[in-house]
Design a protein around this motif. Structure first.
Motif: not given
Length: 451
Positions: A1-29
């Motif tokens: 299992x991998x635990x990942x943390x996303x800081x404030x700039x990563x969650x700043x707006x909808x476009x950043x939410x999309x980037x975070x989703x892409x990262x999270x779903x790239x690796x099922x761990x």
């Protein structure tokens, strides 16, 4: 299992939410995701947490509170999330702002935590809207229990047993960083770097194979890029080196956040949400030493020195303990205590001090300890050289002091810990940047290759 943390700039707006989703779903761990409150979208923007603090203290509260809700409304609209999320957020924010339950600090904690909580709620809703199995994980429900307000804010050790159960999750858990709950049910925030600490705690609890900390830089750099043009990139660094650098001004990861993963020897990777393919910086327990003794250097300001002198101080049993006890009784923690035969200096962060506290401390040192001289000096920076290879290097201190002397600046204090992986110089704040440049040139000179 991998635990990942996303800081404030990563969650700043909808476009950043999309980037975070892409990262999270790239690796099922990646099944535990810790998020911060939405941060700055552009350089002169405001962080949601700062807006929440403004809303708590200002009157009327509508101005800052309205901006907070508008930030979440923008995310809801751009991602086509249920409008009920915004209605819930609006109702909850005003409930917290208008609450009279508890003391000032507990009410402020509840307001500050709003940003992380609804960042997590919105992101969990976004993942679900994309057909991904995910849910919001409330810190109270998962057992993230903290000390009571009478104690320093930290996790109760017994919490790890309950948090370990998260290891069995098959869905993505979106956990808000920055806060937990006491056993009596009171919401409580960590003091500093809260989301980093939450992620590290969860990584340790589930024995994660990796803790990823996503921010807005490709690497940890050997020096502040705002002072040094294109500083060296650090690809591999030890916990101890990173702890020293974080303590003294590196803002990529909070120094306390390393303790849980350090205990379990879980590697940490610092990555960039906006450029996730970059290798990033990996933090490990041990690394092979190179021919460069210094890994990085950093500077932090806002320090004061309490200087105390007494003839034959070194022969007086308990003098240092009594001095530090006086400081402790004022609710102040110290940073360094360099000393000589007849004098000792105590380095303190200036924000702990008030004119009344300073006067009380000086009077007690003179009267109770019989010191001949006692005074405070303010406006100091601590510049720190850090590197595992420093233990095996001769002449390093001389090389550093020569570089500083060539700037024309004075050294107010020198201190080296027993681990010998750091060397600290106390200098005047006005000299900080020129000294950082001089030390960088001394230890990170670029080698010119032959054509």
């Amino acid at each position: 299992m991998i635990v990942c943390k996303f800081g404030g700039t990563s969650m700043a707006n909808a476009r950043q939410f999309e980037k975070v989703k892409a990262i999270v779903t790239t690796n099922p761990a990646r099944r535990i995701v810790v998020v911060s409150a939405p941060g700055k979208r552009f350089s002169n923007d405001q962080k949601v947490t700062d807006l929440l603090i403004d809303a708590f203290y200002e009157f009327p509260k509508e101005n800052a509170a309205t901006v907070v809700i508008e930030r979440f409304l923008s995310i809801q609209q751009d991602l086509d999330l249920p409008v009920e999320l915004v209605d819930f957020a609006t109702s909850e924010l005003w409930t917290r702002l208008e609450s009279s339950e508890g003391d000032l600090n507990s009410r402020l904690d509840a307001v500050k935590a709003f940003g992380e909580e609804f960042s997590a709620r919105f992101f969990a809703a976004y993942l679900s809207s994309q057909g991904i199995s995910a849910r919001f994980a409330d810190p109270q429900d998962i057992g993230l229990l903290m000390t009571e307000p009478s104690e320093r804010a930290q996790l109760l050790e017994d919490s790890y047993k309950e948090l370990r159960k998260l290891k069995d999750t098959t869905e993505i858990l979106v956990v808000p960083g920055f806060y937990g709950y006491t056993q009596s049910g009171k919401l409580r925030t960590f003091e500093r770097g809260g989301s980093d600490i939450t992620g590290s705690i969860l990584a340790a609890a589930v024995d994660a194979e990796l803790y990823e900390n996503f921010t807005d830089v490709d690497f940890v750099y050997a020096a502040n890029p705002n002072i040094i043009d294109r500083p060296e990139q650090i690809e591999l660094i030890t916990y101890r080196e990173m702890r020293e650098l974080s303590y003294a001004g590196f803002t990529v990861i909070h120094d306390e956040a390393l303790m849980p993963v350090y205990r379990k020897q879980i590697p940490v990777e610092i990555k960039n949400t906006n450029n996730p393919s970059a290798p990033g910086t990996k933090i490990v327990a041990h690394r092979l030493l190179t021919d460069r003794p210094v890994t990085g250097l950093t500077a932090d300001e806002g320090f004061s020195i309490l200087y105390v002198s007494k003839y034959l101080m070194n022969r007086e049993l308990g003098f240092g303990r009594k001095l530090l006890q006086i400081i402790e009784e004022e609710g102040i923690s110290y940073e360094h205590t360099p000393s000589g035969l007849d004098d000792i200096s105590v380095i303190i962060r200036s924000h702990y001090l008030t004119p009344k506290k300073e006067q009380r401390i000086v009077n007690r040192v003179l009267q109770e300890l019989g010191a001949e001289v006692a005074y405070f000096k303010h406006g100091l920076s601590m510049i720190v050289l850090v590197g595992e290879g420093m233990r095996n290097s001769t002449g390093l201190a001389a090389r550093a002091t020569l570089a500083i002397s060539q700037t024309g600046a004075n050294i107010e204090m020198i201190n080296q810990g027993s681990s010998e992986v750091s060397l600290v110089f106390g200098v005047l704040e006005k000299d900080k940047e020129k000294i950082v440049r001089a030390l960088y040139d001394a230890f990170f000179q670029r080698v010119k290759l032959r054509a």
